[in-house]
Design a protein around this motif. Structure first.
Motif, PDB file in Angstrom:
ATOM      1  N   ARG A   5      -1.946 -22.760  42.412  1.00 45.79           N
ATOM      2  CA  ARG A   5      -2.635 -21.583  42.948  1.00 45.79           C
ATOM      3  C   ARG A   5      -2.236 -20.364  42.116  1.00 45.79           C
ATOM      4  NH1 ARG A   5      -5.075 -20.454  47.684  1.00 45.79           N
ATOM      5  NH2 ARG A   5      -4.432 -22.484  48.493  1.00 45.79           N
ATOM      6  N   MET A   6      -3.258 -19.564  41.751  1.00 46.76           N
ATOM      7  CA  MET A   6      -3.008 -18.362  40.971  1.00 46.76           C
ATOM      8  C   MET A   6      -3.819 -17.214  41.570  1.00 46.76           C
ATOM      9  SD  MET A   6      -3.069 -19.842  37.114  1.00 46.76           S
ATOM     10  CE  MET A   6      -2.214 -18.420  36.477  1.00 46.76           C
ATOM     11  N   THR A   7      -3.296 -16.032  41.440  1.00 50.41           N
ATOM     12  CA  THR A   7      -3.997 -14.840  41.884  1.00 50.41           C
ATOM     13  C   THR A   7      -4.096 -13.892  40.697  1.00 50.41           C
ATOM     14  OG1 THR A   7      -3.064 -15.085  44.081  1.00 50.41           O
ATOM     15  CG2 THR A   7      -3.965 -12.942  43.532  1.00 50.41           C
ATOM     16  N   PHE A   8      -5.318 -13.388  40.450  1.00 51.48           N
ATOM     17  CA  PHE A   8      -5.478 -12.435  39.364  1.00 51.48           C
ATOM     18  C   PHE A   8      -6.636 -11.496  39.676  1.00 51.48           C
ATOM     19  CE2 PHE A   8      -7.538 -16.401  38.404  1.00 51.48           C
ATOM     20  CZ  PHE A   8      -8.821 -16.042  38.006  1.00 51.48           C
ATOM     21  N   LEU A   9      -6.655 -10.377  39.001  1.00 51.85           N
ATOM     22  CA  LEU A   9      -7.693  -9.371  39.195  1.00 51.85           C
ATOM     23  C   LEU A   9      -8.795  -9.573  38.162  1.00 51.85           C
ATOM     24  CD1 LEU A   9      -5.383  -6.290  39.716  1.00 51.85           C
ATOM     25  CD2 LEU A   9      -6.472  -7.692  41.467  1.00 51.85           C
ATOM     26  N   ILE A  10     -10.055  -9.409  38.607  1.00 49.83           N
ATOM     27  CA  ILE A  10     -11.210  -9.559  37.725  1.00 49.83           C
ATOM     28  C   ILE A  10     -12.020  -8.274  37.788  1.00 49.83           C
ATOM     29  CG2 ILE A  10     -13.328 -10.865  37.301  1.00 49.83           C
ATOM     30  CD1 ILE A  10     -12.062 -13.226  38.731  1.00 49.83           C
ATOM     31  N   PRO A  11     -12.386  -7.704  36.647  1.00 47.79           N
ATOM     32  CA  PRO A  11     -13.258  -6.525  36.681  1.00 47.79           C
ATOM     33  C   PRO A  11     -14.567  -6.861  37.410  1.00 47.79           C
ATOM     34  CG  PRO A  11     -12.385  -6.884  34.484  1.00 47.79           C
ATOM     35  CD  PRO A  11     -12.016  -8.084  35.293  1.00 47.79           C
ATOM     36  N   LEU A  12     -15.091  -5.901  38.170  1.00 44.70           N
ATOM     37  CA  LEU A  12     -16.270  -6.158  38.997  1.00 44.70           C
ATOM     38  C   LEU A  12     -17.481  -6.597  38.191  1.00 44.70           C
ATOM     39  CD1 LEU A  12     -16.004  -3.289  41.627  1.00 44.70           C
ATOM     40  CD2 LEU A  12     -15.434  -5.706  41.901  1.00 44.70           C
ATOM     41  N   ASP A  13     -17.665  -6.055  36.994  1.00 47.94           N
ATOM     42  CA  ASP A  13     -18.816  -6.470  36.192  1.00 47.94           C
ATOM     43  C   ASP A  13     -18.688  -7.931  35.755  1.00 47.94           C
ATOM     44  OD1 ASP A  13     -16.691  -5.686  34.539  1.00 47.94           O
ATOM     45  OD2 ASP A  13     -18.013  -5.152  32.887  1.00 47.94           O
ATOM     46  N   LEU A  14     -17.475  -8.365  35.445  1.00 43.44           N
ATOM     47  CA  LEU A  14     -17.245  -9.755  35.076  1.00 43.44           C
ATOM     48  C   LEU A  14     -17.421 -10.668  36.288  1.00 43.44           C
ATOM     49  CD1 LEU A  14     -16.476 -11.708  32.846  1.00 43.44           C
ATOM     50  CD2 LEU A  14     -14.083 -11.224  33.309  1.00 43.44           C
ATOM     51  N   LEU A  15     -17.002 -10.215  37.446  1.00 40.07           N
ATOM     52  CA  LEU A  15     -17.182 -10.961  38.680  1.00 40.07           C
ATOM     53  C   LEU A  15     -18.665 -11.245  38.920  1.00 40.07           C
ATOM     54  CD1 LEU A  15     -15.995 -12.095  41.343  1.00 40.07           C
ATOM     55  CD2 LEU A  15     -16.310  -9.812  42.290  1.00 40.07           C
ATOM     56  N   GLU A  16     -19.505 -10.243  38.721  1.00 37.45           N
ATOM     57  CA  GLU A  16     -20.947 -10.431  38.906  1.00 37.45           C
ATOM     58  C   GLU A  16     -21.515 -11.422  37.896  1.00 37.45           C
ATOM     59  OE1 GLU A  16     -22.645  -9.457  41.518  1.00 37.45           O
ATOM     60  OE2 GLU A  16     -20.745  -8.644  42.216  1.00 37.45           O
ATOM     61  N   GLU A  17     -21.020 -11.396  36.666  1.00 43.49           N
ATOM     62  CA  GLU A  17     -21.479 -12.349  35.655  1.00 43.49           C
ATOM     63  C   GLU A  17     -21.079 -13.780  36.029  1.00 43.49           C
ATOM     64  OE1 GLU A  17     -21.205 -11.402  31.438  1.00 43.49           O
ATOM     65  OE2 GLU A  17     -20.533  -9.398  32.028  1.00 43.49           O
ATOM     66  N   ILE A  18     -19.883 -13.950  36.574  1.00 47.27           N
ATOM     67  CA  ILE A  18     -19.437 -15.278  36.997  1.00 47.27           C
ATOM     68  C   ILE A  18     -20.295 -15.773  38.157  1.00 47.27           C
ATOM     69  CG2 ILE A  18     -17.522 -16.612  37.980  1.00 47.27           C
ATOM     70  CD1 ILE A  18     -15.638 -14.652  36.443  1.00 47.27           C
ATOM     71  N   LYS A  19     -20.597 -14.893  39.105  1.00 48.76           N
ATOM     72  CA  LYS A  19     -21.452 -15.278  40.229  1.00 48.76           C
ATOM     73  C   LYS A  19     -22.846 -15.686  39.743  1.00 48.76           C
ATOM     74  CE  LYS A  19     -19.239 -12.536  43.839  1.00 48.76           C
ATOM     75  NZ  LYS A  19     -19.423 -11.422  44.789  1.00 48.76           N
ATOM     76  N   LYS A  20     -23.380 -14.970  38.750  1.00 50.07           N
ATOM     77  CA  LYS A  20     -24.684 -15.323  38.188  1.00 50.07           C
ATOM     78  C   LYS A  20     -24.603 -16.690  37.506  1.00 50.07           C
ATOM     79  CE  LYS A  20     -28.315 -13.586  35.104  1.00 50.07           C
ATOM     80  NZ  LYS A  20     -28.749 -14.893  34.757  1.00 50.07           N
ATOM     81  N   PHE A  21     -23.529 -16.931  36.761  1.00 52.99           N
ATOM     82  CA  PHE A  21     -23.322 -18.221  36.105  1.00 52.99           C
ATOM     83  C   PHE A  21     -23.286 -19.338  37.146  1.00 52.99           C
ATOM     84  CE2 PHE A  21     -20.437 -21.565  34.642  1.00 52.99           C
ATOM     85  CZ  PHE A  21     -21.024 -21.921  33.431  1.00 52.99           C
ATOM     86  N   MET A  22     -22.591 -19.097  38.267  1.00 53.46           N
ATOM     87  CA  MET A  22     -22.531 -20.078  39.359  1.00 53.46           C
ATOM     88  C   MET A  22     -23.934 -20.436  39.829  1.00 53.46           C
ATOM     89  SD  MET A  22     -19.631 -18.841  42.087  1.00 53.46           S
ATOM     90  CE  MET A  22     -20.327 -19.826  43.386  1.00 53.46           C
ATOM     91  N   LYS A  23     -24.715 -19.413  40.109  1.00 53.91           N
ATOM     92  CA  LYS A  23     -26.064 -19.620  40.636  1.00 53.91           C
ATOM     93  C   LYS A  23     -26.954 -20.321  39.613  1.00 53.91           C
ATOM     94  CE  LYS A  23     -29.940 -17.156  42.657  1.00 53.91           C
ATOM     95  NZ  LYS A  23     -30.511 -15.864  43.018  1.00 53.91           N
TER      96      LYS A  23
END
Length: 48
Positions: A5-23
């Motif tokens: 288990r790891m915890t890290f911070l992701i910039p919000l713009d990168l978070l949105e790109e990852i969510k788009k990649f998921m979809k």
């Protein structure tokens, strides 16, 4: 496969790109999307 288990911070713009990649790639979990992106990134650097 062992996991850690790891915890890290992701910039919000990168978070949105990852969510788009998921979809776009029908990946059901955020973790799965991040792992796939890391694998692709590592494969693209092999032999460099």
């Amino acid at each position: 496969m062992k996991t850690k288990r790891m915890t890290f911070l992701i910039p919000l713009d990168l978070l949105e790109e990852i969510k788009k990649f998921m979809k776009d790639n029908y990946i059901t979990t955020f973790t799965g999307a991040v792992i796939e992106l890391i694998r692709r990134g590592l494969e693209s650097t092999e032999g460099k």
